[in-house]
Design a protein around this motif. Structure first.
Motif, PDB file in Angstrom:
ATOM      1  N   SER A 205       0.834  -1.201   0.000  1.00 32.16           N
ATOM      2  CA  SER A 205       0.000   0.000   0.000  1.00 32.16           C
ATOM      3  C   SER A 205       0.868   1.250   0.000  1.00 32.16           C
ATOM      4  CB  SER A 205      -0.909   0.006   1.234  1.00 32.16           C
ATOM      5  OG  SER A 205      -1.781  -1.102   1.221  1.00 32.16           O
ATOM      6  N   ASN A 206       0.379   2.302  -0.657  1.00 34.54           N
ATOM      7  CA  ASN A 206       1.123   3.561  -0.713  1.00 34.54           C
ATOM      8  C   ASN A 206       0.146   4.696  -1.003  1.00 34.54           C
ATOM      9  OD1 ASN A 206       0.545   3.259  -3.467  1.00 34.54           O
ATOM     10  ND2 ASN A 206       2.588   2.483  -3.948  1.00 34.54           N
ATOM     11  N   ARG A 207       0.662   5.840  -1.417  1.00 33.84           N
ATOM     12  CA  ARG A 207      -0.193   6.987  -1.687  1.00 33.84           C
ATOM     13  C   ARG A 207      -1.073   6.778  -2.927  1.00 33.84           C
ATOM     14  NH1 ARG A 207       0.053  12.000   0.013  1.00 33.84           N
ATOM     15  NH2 ARG A 207      -0.305  12.673  -2.135  1.00 33.84           N
ATOM     16  N   ILE A 208      -0.727   5.809  -3.738  1.00 36.01           N
ATOM     17  CA  ILE A 208      -1.528   5.514  -4.931  1.00 36.01           C
ATOM     18  C   ILE A 208      -2.764   4.709  -4.563  1.00 36.01           C
ATOM     19  CG2 ILE A 208      -1.528   4.321  -7.153  1.00 36.01           C
ATOM     20  CD1 ILE A 208       1.524   4.937  -7.261  1.00 36.01           C
ATOM     21  N   GLY A 209      -2.590   3.700  -3.718  1.00 40.29           N
ATOM     22  CA  GLY A 209      -3.735   2.872  -3.370  1.00 40.29           C
ATOM     23  C   GLY A 209      -3.518   2.046  -2.120  1.00 40.29           C
ATOM     24  N   LEU A 210      -4.617   1.755  -1.442  1.00 41.81           N
ATOM     25  CA  LEU A 210      -4.622   0.878  -0.278  1.00 41.81           C
ATOM     26  C   LEU A 210      -4.895  -0.531  -0.793  1.00 41.81           C
ATOM     27  CD1 LEU A 210      -4.581   1.179   2.920  1.00 41.81           C
ATOM     28  CD2 LEU A 210      -7.068   0.945   2.765  1.00 41.81           C
ATOM     29  N   ARG A 211      -3.894  -1.384  -0.758  1.00 43.11           N
ATOM     30  CA  ARG A 211      -4.009  -2.750  -1.295  1.00 43.11           C
ATOM     31  C   ARG A 211      -4.416  -3.695  -0.168  1.00 43.11           C
ATOM     32  NH1 ARG A 211      -1.989  -3.042  -6.403  1.00 43.11           N
ATOM     33  NH2 ARG A 211      -0.844  -1.182  -7.107  1.00 43.11           N
ATOM     34  N   LEU A 212      -5.493  -4.416  -0.395  1.00 42.04           N
ATOM     35  CA  LEU A 212      -6.084  -5.237   0.655  1.00 42.04           C
ATOM     36  C   LEU A 212      -5.920  -6.720   0.362  1.00 42.04           C
ATOM     37  CD1 LEU A 212      -9.358  -3.173   1.225  1.00 42.04           C
ATOM     38  CD2 LEU A 212      -7.187  -3.039   2.464  1.00 42.04           C
ATOM     39  N   GLU A 213      -5.652  -7.470   1.413  1.00 39.97           N
ATOM     40  CA  GLU A 213      -5.516  -8.927   1.317  1.00 39.97           C
ATOM     41  C   GLU A 213      -6.688  -9.578   2.034  1.00 39.97           C
ATOM     42  OE1 GLU A 213      -1.743  -9.599   3.098  1.00 39.97           O
ATOM     43  OE2 GLU A 213      -0.621  -8.558   1.510  1.00 39.97           O
ATOM     44  N   GLY A 214      -7.261 -10.594   1.400  1.00 38.26           N
ATOM     45  CA  GLY A 214      -8.420 -11.270   1.977  1.00 38.26           C
ATOM     46  C   GLY A 214      -9.191 -12.004   0.901  1.00 38.26           C
ATOM     47  N   PRO A 215     -10.471 -12.318   1.158  1.00 40.71           N
ATOM     48  CA  PRO A 215     -11.265 -13.087   0.193  1.00 40.71           C
ATOM     49  C   PRO A 215     -11.347 -12.387  -1.165  1.00 40.71           C
ATOM     50  CG  PRO A 215     -12.393 -12.946   2.303  1.00 40.71           C
ATOM     51  CD  PRO A 215     -11.234 -12.010   2.386  1.00 40.71           C
ATOM     52  N   ALA A 216     -11.167 -13.165  -2.217  1.00 39.98           N
ATOM     53  CA  ALA A 216     -11.235 -12.624  -3.578  1.00 39.98           C
ATOM     54  C   ALA A 216     -12.693 -12.473  -4.009  1.00 39.98           C
ATOM     55  CB  ALA A 216     -10.488 -13.542  -4.541  1.00 39.98           C
ATOM     56  N   LEU A 217     -12.952 -11.434  -4.800  1.00 34.28           N
ATOM     57  CA  LEU A 217     -14.277 -11.227  -5.383  1.00 34.28           C
ATOM     58  C   LEU A 217     -14.316 -11.911  -6.753  1.00 34.28           C
ATOM     59  CD1 LEU A 217     -14.878  -7.451  -4.557  1.00 34.28           C
ATOM     60  CD2 LEU A 217     -15.266  -9.475  -3.129  1.00 34.28           C
ATOM     61  N   ARG A 218     -15.368 -12.684  -6.980  1.00 38.20           N
ATOM     62  CA  ARG A 218     -15.488 -13.437  -8.231  1.00 38.20           C
ATOM     63  C   ARG A 218     -16.337 -12.664  -9.237  1.00 38.20           C
ATOM     64  NH1 ARG A 218     -13.436 -18.422  -7.837  1.00 38.20           N
ATOM     65  NH2 ARG A 218     -13.077 -19.279  -5.734  1.00 38.20           N
ATOM     66  N   ARG A 219     -15.902 -12.723 -10.498  1.00 39.49           N
ATOM     67  CA  ARG A 219     -16.586 -11.996 -11.561  1.00 39.49           C
ATOM     68  C   ARG A 219     -17.683 -12.849 -12.207  1.00 39.49           C
ATOM     69  NH1 ARG A 219     -11.971  -9.067 -15.264  1.00 39.49           N
ATOM     70  NH2 ARG A 219     -10.850  -7.951 -13.610  1.00 39.49           N
ATOM     71  N   THR A 220     -18.601 -12.137 -12.840  1.00 44.65           N
ATOM     72  CA  THR A 220     -19.608 -12.793 -13.678  1.00 44.65           C
ATOM     73  C   THR A 220     -19.208 -12.704 -15.148  1.00 44.65           C
ATOM     74  OG1 THR A 220     -20.872 -10.745 -13.859  1.00 44.65           O
ATOM     75  CG2 THR A 220     -21.456 -12.237 -12.067  1.00 44.65           C
ATOM     76  N   ARG A 221     -18.159 -11.926 -15.456  1.00 42.07           N
ATOM     77  CA  ARG A 221     -17.739 -11.708 -16.830  1.00 42.07           C
ATOM     78  C   ARG A 221     -16.259 -12.012 -16.979  1.00 42.07           C
ATOM     79  NH1 ARG A 221     -20.693  -6.100 -18.802  1.00 42.07           N
ATOM     80  NH2 ARG A 221     -22.603  -6.319 -17.556  1.00 42.07           N
ATOM     81  N   THR A 222     -15.867 -12.333 -18.201  1.00 40.38           N
ATOM     82  CA  THR A 222     -14.459 -12.526 -18.525  1.00 40.38           C
ATOM     83  C   THR A 222     -13.953 -11.315 -19.295  1.00 40.38           C
ATOM     84  OG1 THR A 222     -15.052 -13.671 -20.564  1.00 40.38           O
ATOM     85  CG2 THR A 222     -14.719 -15.030 -18.590  1.00 40.38           C
TER      86      THR A 222
END
Length: 285
Positions: A205-222
């Motif tokens: 994580s840095n000033r660009i973005g807060l990077r989070l670790e944990g459960p992945a979100l699954r997509r409905t699209r490719t």
């Protein structure tokens, strides 16, 4: 050395000059930048009598040592850190008078991550596109603050000793999130997971973005989106499915879907989260 200035003697992991940034230039590809914890930045300026737009020092994990070449007033807000002037303990979150030649020292952050040091008159490095902020992504603005840097100051101001400080203890446990514009790219179950889970702040994580670790979100699209505009607080979900909250130095465009946008009022919480700390989301309308 200028008549009114601060000389940097030592810095911690990252110290940068920040004001209220460069809003309104995203169409030119220019990130917003500016202080990540805006309330803390503005409060520090009010304490020393500056306009809220004056430039301050944003100190990652505190840990900075400076020498004043003239009598000034300083204030430290944001992350909780001890403050010393010429070796003598001084209060955090209050206006503190400093004599010419005195050294100002901030210790490591005891709570929170980013401390803000305001000095009467503000830091008056040259403006770039209307701001004195240093932008980590684009490189716009002043160079990183390092030992030997001399910071010119503006005209002396009158401190406000009666202003009360707001500490990092008011951080939210869950970030409020407005869904969209691409929440339909994710399964209904993923949205339930997003709000039911606790995420851990990643070390990248840095000033660009807060990077989070944990459960992945699954997509409905490719596939991926064509690049589209990004806004402050956007929660982008890269192919690994783990959310990234865009902060002030975020890119102005991106091709990964944005599941929602964190409310502006909650971004100060993101600024003060340390790697390894936990955070969650709640959906609001």
């Amino acid at each position: 050395m200028g008549e009114r200035s601060l000389e940097v003697l030592r810095t911690g992991p990252q110290a940068s000059i920040q004001d209220l940034g460069r809003p309104g230039l995203a169409h030119l590809g220019v990130p917003r930048s500016g202080a990540l914890d805006t309330p803390a930045h503005c409060l520090a300026n009010r304490l020393v009598g500056n306009a809220e737009a004056a430039a301050t020092l944003e100190c990652l994990d505190g840990r900075i040592l400076l020498r004043a070449t003239t009598s000034v007033t300083v204030a430290v807000t944001g992350a909780r850190t001890w403050v010393r002037v010429s070796g003598r303990a001084r209060p955090w979150g209050q206006a503190v008078a400093v004599r010419a030649g005195a050294e100002i020292e901030l210790g490591a952050a005891e709570e929170g991550l980013r401390a803000y040091l305001a000095v009467s008159g503000g830091i008056e490095v040259p403006q770039v596109l209307g701001s004195r902020s240093s932008d980590q992504l684009s490189g716009l603005g002043p160079d990183a603050v390092s030992p030997g840097t001399v910071l010119p100051l503006g005209s002396r101001t009158v401190p406000h000793f009666h202003v009360e400080a707001i500490g990092p203890s008011r951080r939210r446990e869950r970030l409020r999130l407005r869904l969209g514009p691409r929440d339909d790219w994710f399964t209904p179950r993923s949205l339930e997971v997003l709000t039911a889970s606790t995420y851990v702040v990643g070390s990248a994580s840095n000033r660009i973005g807060l990077r989070l670790e944990g459960p992945a979100l699954r997509r409905t699209r490719t596939g991926e989106l064509d690049s589209e505009g990004m806004v402050l607080g956007a929660v982008q979900v890269p192919p690994n499915g783990r959310p990234v909250v865009f902060l002030n130095d975020h890119p102005t465009t991106g091709g990964y879907p944005v599941v929602g946008v964190v409310l502006r009022e909650d971004l100060a919480t993101c600024a003060q989260l340390r790697p390894g700390e936990q955070i969650g989301f709640e959906i609001v309308v």
